[in-house]
Scaffold this active site. Structure first.
Site, PDB file in Angstrom:
ATOM      1  N   LYS A  18       0.824  -1.215   0.000  1.00  0.00           N
ATOM      2  CA  LYS A  18       0.000   0.000   0.000  1.00  0.00           C
ATOM      3  C   LYS A  18       0.859   1.267   0.000  1.00  0.00           C
ATOM      4  O   LYS A  18       0.617   2.181  -0.778  1.00  0.00           O
ATOM      5  CB  LYS A  18      -0.924   0.040   1.219  1.00  0.00           C
ATOM      6  CG  LYS A  18      -1.976  -1.037   1.249  1.00  0.00           C
ATOM      7  CD  LYS A  18      -2.998  -0.787   2.349  1.00  0.00           C
ATOM      8  CE  LYS A  18      -2.417  -0.674   3.738  1.00  0.00           C
ATOM      9  NZ  LYS A  18      -1.825  -1.918   4.264  1.00  0.00           N
ATOM     10  N   ARG A  93      -9.502   1.059   9.140  1.00  0.00           N
ATOM     11  CA  ARG A  93      -9.092  -0.317   9.378  1.00  0.00           C
ATOM     12  C   ARG A  93     -10.143  -1.087  10.167  1.00  0.00           C
ATOM     13  O   ARG A  93      -9.942  -2.267  10.463  1.00  0.00           O
ATOM     14  CB  ARG A  93      -7.799  -0.308  10.182  1.00  0.00           C
ATOM     15  CG  ARG A  93      -6.566  -0.819   9.432  1.00  0.00           C
ATOM     16  CD  ARG A  93      -5.417  -0.611  10.375  1.00  0.00           C
ATOM     17  NE  ARG A  93      -4.203  -1.301  10.135  1.00  0.00           N
ATOM     18  CZ  ARG A  93      -3.119  -0.744   9.604  1.00  0.00           C
ATOM     19  NH1 ARG A  93      -3.164   0.478   9.123  1.00  0.00           N
ATOM     20  NH2 ARG A  93      -1.991  -1.406   9.544  1.00  0.00           N
ATOM     21  N   ARG A 132      11.684  -6.437   4.463  1.00  0.00           N
ATOM     22  CA  ARG A 132      11.415  -5.010   4.243  1.00  0.00           C
ATOM     23  C   ARG A 132      12.409  -4.144   5.020  1.00  0.00           C
ATOM     24  O   ARG A 132      12.692  -4.372   6.189  1.00  0.00           O
ATOM     25  CB  ARG A 132       9.985  -4.691   4.701  1.00  0.00           C
ATOM     26  CG  ARG A 132       9.637  -3.232   4.585  1.00  0.00           C
ATOM     27  CD  ARG A 132       8.182  -3.017   4.409  1.00  0.00           C
ATOM     28  NE  ARG A 132       7.412  -3.256   5.628  1.00  0.00           N
ATOM     29  CZ  ARG A 132       6.095  -3.060   5.696  1.00  0.00           C
ATOM     30  NH1 ARG A 132       5.434  -2.644   4.630  1.00  0.00           N
ATOM     31  NH2 ARG A 132       5.444  -3.299   6.813  1.00  0.00           N
ATOM     32  N   ARG A 165      11.548  -2.095  10.573  1.00  0.00           N
ATOM     33  CA  ARG A 165      10.529  -1.649  11.514  1.00  0.00           C
ATOM     34  C   ARG A 165      10.405  -2.631  12.670  1.00  0.00           C
ATOM     35  O   ARG A 165      10.412  -3.840  12.465  1.00  0.00           O
ATOM     36  CB  ARG A 165       9.172  -1.545  10.801  1.00  0.00           C
ATOM     37  CG  ARG A 165       8.793  -0.149  10.447  1.00  0.00           C
ATOM     38  CD  ARG A 165       7.624  -0.129   9.537  1.00  0.00           C
ATOM     39  NE  ARG A 165       6.403  -0.727  10.116  1.00  0.00           N
ATOM     40  CZ  ARG A 165       5.208  -0.620   9.547  1.00  0.00           C
ATOM     41  NH1 ARG A 165       5.067   0.043   8.422  1.00  0.00           N
ATOM     42  NH2 ARG A 165       4.150  -1.173  10.101  1.00  0.00           N
ATOM     43  N   ARG A 176      -0.324  -9.055  13.356  1.00  0.00           N
ATOM     44  CA  ARG A 176      -0.906  -8.009  12.500  1.00  0.00           C
ATOM     45  C   ARG A 176      -1.795  -8.613  11.411  1.00  0.00           C
ATOM     46  O   ARG A 176      -2.841  -8.068  11.071  1.00  0.00           O
ATOM     47  CB  ARG A 176       0.208  -7.156  11.879  1.00  0.00           C
ATOM     48  CG  ARG A 176       0.841  -6.206  12.896  1.00  0.00           C
ATOM     49  CD  ARG A 176       2.143  -5.628  12.405  1.00  0.00           C
ATOM     50  NE  ARG A 176       1.981  -4.780  11.248  1.00  0.00           N
ATOM     51  CZ  ARG A 176       2.956  -4.527  10.365  1.00  0.00           C
ATOM     52  NH1 ARG A 176       4.134  -5.096  10.493  1.00  0.00           N
ATOM     53  NH2 ARG A 176       2.739  -3.717   9.371  1.00  0.00           N
TER      54      ARG A 176
END
Ligand code: AMP
Length: 225
Positions: A18, A93, A132, A165, A176
């Site tokens: 996203k 969300r 990531r 992160r 998550r």
């Protein structure tokens, strides 16, 4: 084309791309990119009360409570650069957040125009998240295998050292994803029932996903150039 106010919501699980896609799409649409996760991280960095409140939830991979989140995003949307609308990423969300957004937009005579949903299977997401890496200066996102920087660990744009992160650790990622399936995926039907949802196949190259997004947006005449 005449000036219009556009609200587009990018929906999709964590690490579905996203943020990367929104950064490119915002230029095409000439809209500000409003990412709730970035707003929370900014608050955290500046050690605001909001940031400290959000931290415990973020660290666990849980959602920050609706009232806090809604107030933060609405405040962002009320700033002058959002007068023409926004490209929303990570918000809403929950159904409660979606209803609050609908109500706030309706009060101003606006509505959500389109909700592209980037679909990616869970096992692909876990692999993506573990690789990531982000730039602390410009926010650029990389992947050690799928989208590596020219020099490992260093941002192409500004030479800063990339970081991972805190909530991209495997344990937190699994939580998550569970939270996404339980609390966020009901939004797919919420927007599909309103005729706003467009499914985007997210398990393709960054360029292919961007191209699908642009043609979805163009088909319904939402671009402003
Ligand atoms: P993201 O960068 O979108 O993955 O968001 C990182 C974290 O910020 C999430 O795991 C949540 O803890 C929090 N967060 C971001 N957006 C929302 C939202 N709309 N509602 C509740 N919590 C959120």
């Amino acid at each position: 084309m005449t000036e219009q106010v556009l609200y587009i919501i990018l929906l999709g699980p964590p690490a579905s791309g996203k943020g990367t896609q929104a950064a490119q799409l915002r230029e095409f649409l000439e809209l500000p990119h409003v990412a709730s996760g970035d707003l929370f991280r900014e608050n955290l960095k500046n050690e605001t009360e909001l940031g400290l409140q959000a931290k415990e939830y973020m660290d666990r991979g849980e959602l920050v409570p609706d009232d806090v989140t809604i107030a933060m995003v609405m405040d962002r949307l009320s700033r002058p650069d959002c007068a023409g609308g926004a490209l929303l990423d990570g918000f809403p969300r929950t159904i409660a957040q979606a209803r609050a957004l609908d109500a706030a937009l309706a009060a101003a005579g606006h509505r959500v125009a389109l909700v592209p949903c980037i679909q990616v299977p869970d096992d692909v997401l876990v692999e993506r998240v573990s690789g990531r890496r982000l730039c602390p200066v410009c926010g650029e996102s990389y992947h050690v295998r799928f989208n590596p920087p020219e020099e490992p660990g260093i941002c192409d744009n500004d030479g800063a050292e990339l970081y991972q992160r805190e909530d991209d650790q495997p344990e937190t990622v699994r939580r998550r994803l569970q939270v996404y399936h339980e609390q966020t995926s009901p939004l797919i039907d919420y927007y599909r029932n309103r005729g706003l949802l467009i499914d985007i196949q997210g398990d393709q190259s960054i360029e292919a996903v961007q191209s699908d997004l642009r043609s979805a947006v163009s088909k319904i005449g939402l671009f402003r150039k």
